[in-house]
Design a protein around this motif. Structure first.
Motif, PDB file in Angstrom:
ATOM      1  N   GLU A 187     -32.825  58.390 -15.430  1.00  0.00           N
ATOM      2  CA  GLU A 187     -31.790  59.238 -14.833  1.00  0.00           C
ATOM      3  C   GLU A 187     -31.525  58.851 -13.389  1.00  0.00           C
ATOM      4  O   GLU A 187     -32.450  58.555 -12.625  1.00  0.00           O
ATOM      5  CB  GLU A 187     -32.190  60.710 -14.891  1.00  0.00           C
ATOM      6  CG  GLU A 187     -31.123  61.650 -14.360  1.00  0.00           C
ATOM      7  CD  GLU A 187     -31.514  63.111 -14.437  1.00  0.00           C
ATOM      8  OE1 GLU A 187     -31.962  63.640 -13.404  1.00  0.00           O
ATOM      9  OE2 GLU A 187     -31.371  63.712 -15.517  1.00  0.00           O
TER      10      GLU A 187
ATOM     11  N   MET B 136     -33.050  52.841 -23.065  1.00  0.00           N
ATOM     12  CA  MET B 136     -34.187  53.678 -23.422  1.00  0.00           C
ATOM     13  C   MET B 136     -35.483  52.964 -23.057  1.00  0.00           C
ATOM     14  O   MET B 136     -35.630  51.771 -23.359  1.00  0.00           O
ATOM     15  CB  MET B 136     -34.171  53.987 -24.924  1.00  0.00           C
ATOM     16  CG  MET B 136     -33.034  54.880 -25.351  1.00  0.00           C
ATOM     17  SD  MET B 136     -33.217  56.514 -24.618  1.00  0.00           S
ATOM     18  CE  MET B 136     -31.644  57.278 -25.075  1.00  0.00           C
ATOM     19  N   PRO B 137     -36.423  53.689 -22.396  1.00  0.00           N
ATOM     20  CA  PRO B 137     -36.411  55.135 -22.147  1.00  0.00           C
ATOM     21  C   PRO B 137     -35.352  55.524 -21.106  1.00  0.00           C
ATOM     22  O   PRO B 137     -34.943  54.701 -20.288  1.00  0.00           O
ATOM     23  CB  PRO B 137     -37.821  55.401 -21.617  1.00  0.00           C
ATOM     24  CG  PRO B 137     -38.224  54.103 -20.983  1.00  0.00           C
ATOM     25  CD  PRO B 137     -37.609  53.030 -21.838  1.00  0.00           C
ATOM     26  N   THR B 138     -34.922  56.789 -21.169  1.00  0.00           N
ATOM     27  CA  THR B 138     -33.868  57.274 -20.285  1.00  0.00           C
ATOM     28  C   THR B 138     -34.283  57.162 -18.818  1.00  0.00           C
ATOM     29  O   THR B 138     -35.369  57.613 -18.436  1.00  0.00           O
ATOM     30  CB  THR B 138     -33.541  58.747 -20.605  1.00  0.00           C
ATOM     31  OG1 THR B 138     -33.093  58.830 -21.954  1.00  0.00           O
ATOM     32  CG2 THR B 138     -32.469  59.273 -19.675  1.00  0.00           C
TER      33      THR B 138
ATOM     34  N   SER C 151     -26.399  61.078 -14.280  1.00  0.00           N
ATOM     35  CA  SER C 151     -26.094  60.085 -15.301  1.00  0.00           C
ATOM     36  C   SER C 151     -27.369  59.300 -15.603  1.00  0.00           C
ATOM     37  O   SER C 151     -28.455  59.659 -15.135  1.00  0.00           O
ATOM     38  CB  SER C 151     -24.968  59.160 -14.835  1.00  0.00           C
ATOM     39  OG  SER C 151     -25.324  58.518 -13.619  1.00  0.00           O
ATOM     40  N   GLN C 152     -27.249  58.222 -16.375  1.00  0.00           N
ATOM     41  CA  GLN C 152     -28.413  57.413 -16.676  1.00  0.00           C
ATOM     42  C   GLN C 152     -28.048  55.943 -16.698  1.00  0.00           C
ATOM     43  O   GLN C 152     -26.885  55.569 -16.855  1.00  0.00           O
ATOM     44  CB  GLN C 152     -29.022  57.832 -18.016  1.00  0.00           C
ATOM     45  CG  GLN C 152     -28.146  57.534 -19.218  1.00  0.00           C
ATOM     46  CD  GLN C 152     -28.775  57.996 -20.510  1.00  0.00           C
ATOM     47  OE1 GLN C 152     -28.648  59.170 -20.883  1.00  0.00           O
ATOM     48  NE2 GLN C 152     -29.467  57.085 -21.195  1.00  0.00           N
TER      49      GLN C 152
ATOM     50  N   VAL D 262     -27.620  52.125 -17.903  1.00  0.00           N
ATOM     51  CA  VAL D 262     -27.097  51.597 -19.163  1.00  0.00           C
ATOM     52  C   VAL D 262     -27.351  50.092 -19.236  1.00  0.00           C
ATOM     53  O   VAL D 262     -27.641  49.440 -18.224  1.00  0.00           O
ATOM     54  CB  VAL D 262     -25.585  51.869 -19.299  1.00  0.00           C
ATOM     55  CG1 VAL D 262     -25.301  53.365 -19.290  1.00  0.00           C
ATOM     56  CG2 VAL D 262     -24.809  51.152 -18.188  1.00  0.00           C
TER      57      VAL D 262
ATOM     58  N   PRO E 190     -26.619  53.283 -23.587  1.00  0.00           N
ATOM     59  CA  PRO E 190     -27.723  53.881 -22.829  1.00  0.00           C
ATOM     60  C   PRO E 190     -29.015  53.072 -22.970  1.00  0.00           C
ATOM     61  O   PRO E 190     -29.322  52.573 -24.059  1.00  0.00           O
ATOM     62  CB  PRO E 190     -27.865  55.270 -23.459  1.00  0.00           C
ATOM     63  CG  PRO E 190     -26.528  55.548 -24.077  1.00  0.00           C
ATOM     64  CD  PRO E 190     -26.012  54.222 -24.546  1.00  0.00           C
TER      65      PRO E 190
ATOM     66  N   PHE F 118     -28.060  52.885 -28.676  1.00  0.00           N
ATOM     67  CA  PHE F 118     -28.756  52.670 -27.410  1.00  0.00           C
ATOM     68  C   PHE F 118     -29.539  51.375 -27.516  1.00  0.00           C
ATOM     69  O   PHE F 118     -29.641  50.768 -28.601  1.00  0.00           O
ATOM     70  CB  PHE F 118     -29.680  53.851 -27.075  1.00  0.00           C
ATOM     71  CG  PHE F 118     -30.669  54.185 -28.161  1.00  0.00           C
ATOM     72  CD1 PHE F 118     -31.873  53.493 -28.273  1.00  0.00           C
ATOM     73  CD2 PHE F 118     -30.391  55.177 -29.088  1.00  0.00           C
ATOM     74  CE1 PHE F 118     -32.795  53.797 -29.275  1.00  0.00           C
ATOM     75  CE2 PHE F 118     -31.296  55.489 -30.096  1.00  0.00           C
ATOM     76  CZ  PHE F 118     -32.497  54.796 -30.196  1.00  0.00           C
TER      77      PHE F 118
ATOM     78  N   THR G 152     -33.287  49.571 -26.341  1.00  0.00           N
ATOM     79  CA  THR G 152     -34.619  49.836 -25.812  1.00  0.00           C
ATOM     80  C   THR G 152     -35.116  48.686 -24.947  1.00  0.00           C
ATOM     81  O   THR G 152     -34.594  47.556 -25.008  1.00  0.00           O
ATOM     82  CB  THR G 152     -35.627  50.069 -26.944  1.00  0.00           C
ATOM     83  OG1 THR G 152     -35.804  48.832 -27.669  1.00  0.00           O
ATOM     84  CG2 THR G 152     -35.126  51.158 -27.897  1.00  0.00           C
TER      85      THR G 152
END
Length: 304
Positions: free
Chosen positions: A272, A268-270, A172-173, A175, A266, A189, A191
């Motif tokens: 994980e 950003m940047p992702t 997952s990532q 949030v 989400p 998303f 940033t």
């Protein structure tokens, strides 16, 4: 005093043949019951009589009638076969993971989300299993697995673990958790730059997830200056729910608050993160542990 050398050497197999013969009426029926040949039954009875030194059955036509001595001995050994049946049932339950003791330890993100769901379903199906459950920091979970104090660890991590067996069960990532009326909630998303200057509840950077968030801000060109810093993602999520800003957290810690006026997007940047099961190296998995690991996978599949 009777010496051990004076006692007949009677095997459990011969007693099993004898007990079956006491319940049946012919050697053929006994053989079918035990799943062996009729000559094997006859030979076993003869061997037992030779070892005991007296007859156990009298032949009446095609039937064998127990003697008085046989009836006396059968009453003596009857409890033994009850114990053996209980032993076999217990062994079967252990093999299938229905009884025993399971020791589970988890880090907070999974310890307050996936862990309880899996334990609830697991315990309903296996009420005789004793479960030990604890929620601790990552270093405590790793130590418990390495030393055998826990059978399985549930962790959310972003770094490779070399000292234990590690199986990733979900990726997952991170949030952003915020009020549903926050302007940033309108986007798909959020940033790092968009969060610059906002009231942020941060994660202790001594932790793995805290370092990950700080790294994400640096990569995304944002300024990471949390006004409040806490140890756990669950604490950060709870403070956001009380109106103390926004936070970058894992989706498991955010989930309980999504029906309380908060939303997640989400980051950003992702960044994980992986939900993983940890077990001790060099130690085979018991049937009980395998059953619980399967329940964890089942719960994750249901939540997708």
């Amino acid at each position: 005093m009777t010496r051990a050398a004076d006692l007949p050497e009677v095997s459990l197999r011969l007693l099993e043949i004898f007990a079956a013969m006491m319940r049946c009426t012919t050697t053929v029926e006994t053989a079918e019951f035990l799943g062996i040949s009729q000559p094997a039954v006859s030979a076993g009875l003869r061997q037992l009589e030779n070892q005991l030194g007296f007859s156990l059955f009298e032949r009446t036509g095609r039937r064998l009638t127990p003697t008085g001595e046989a009836n006396d001995l059968f009453e003596e050994i009857r409890p033994l076969f009850g114990i053996l049946r209980s032993f076999s049932t217990r062994a079967r339950d252990i093999r299938s993971g229905r009884v025993g003791r399971l020791r589970v330890m988890a880090t907070p993100p999974l310890g307050y989300s996936l862990g309880p769901r899996a334990l609830q379903a697991f315990h309903v199906a296996r009420p005789e299993v004793t479960i030990s459950y604890d929620v601790r920091r990552l270093e405590n979970v790793l130590d418990a697995i390495q030393t055998g104090q826990a059978d399985i660890g549930l962790v959310l991590n972003a770094e490779r673990l070399e000292t234990v067996n590690s199986e990733i069960i979900q990726r997952s990532q991170m949030v952003v958790l915020m009020p549903e009326d926050d302007p940033l909630a309108e986007g798909a998303f959020v940033t790092a730059e968009e969060l610059t200057g906002r009231q942020i509840v941060g994660i202790d950077q001594a932790s793995q997830l805290g370092r990950l968030v700080a790294k994400g801000f640096a990569q995304g060109g944002g300024q990471y200056r949390p006004g409040i810093e806490v140890r756990y993602c669950q604490t950060a999520s709870a403070l956001v729910a009380d109106g103390m800003g926004v936070t970058v957290t894992d989706p498991y810690s955010a989930e309980p608050y999504l029906d309380r006026g908060l939303v997640s997007r989400p980051f950003m940047p992702t960044l994980e993160v992986s939900a993983s099961m940890l077990t001790r190296k060099g130690v085979p998995h018991s049937g009980l542990l395998l059953s619980f690991m399967e329940e964890l996978r089942r719960q994750l599949n249901r939540s997708r």
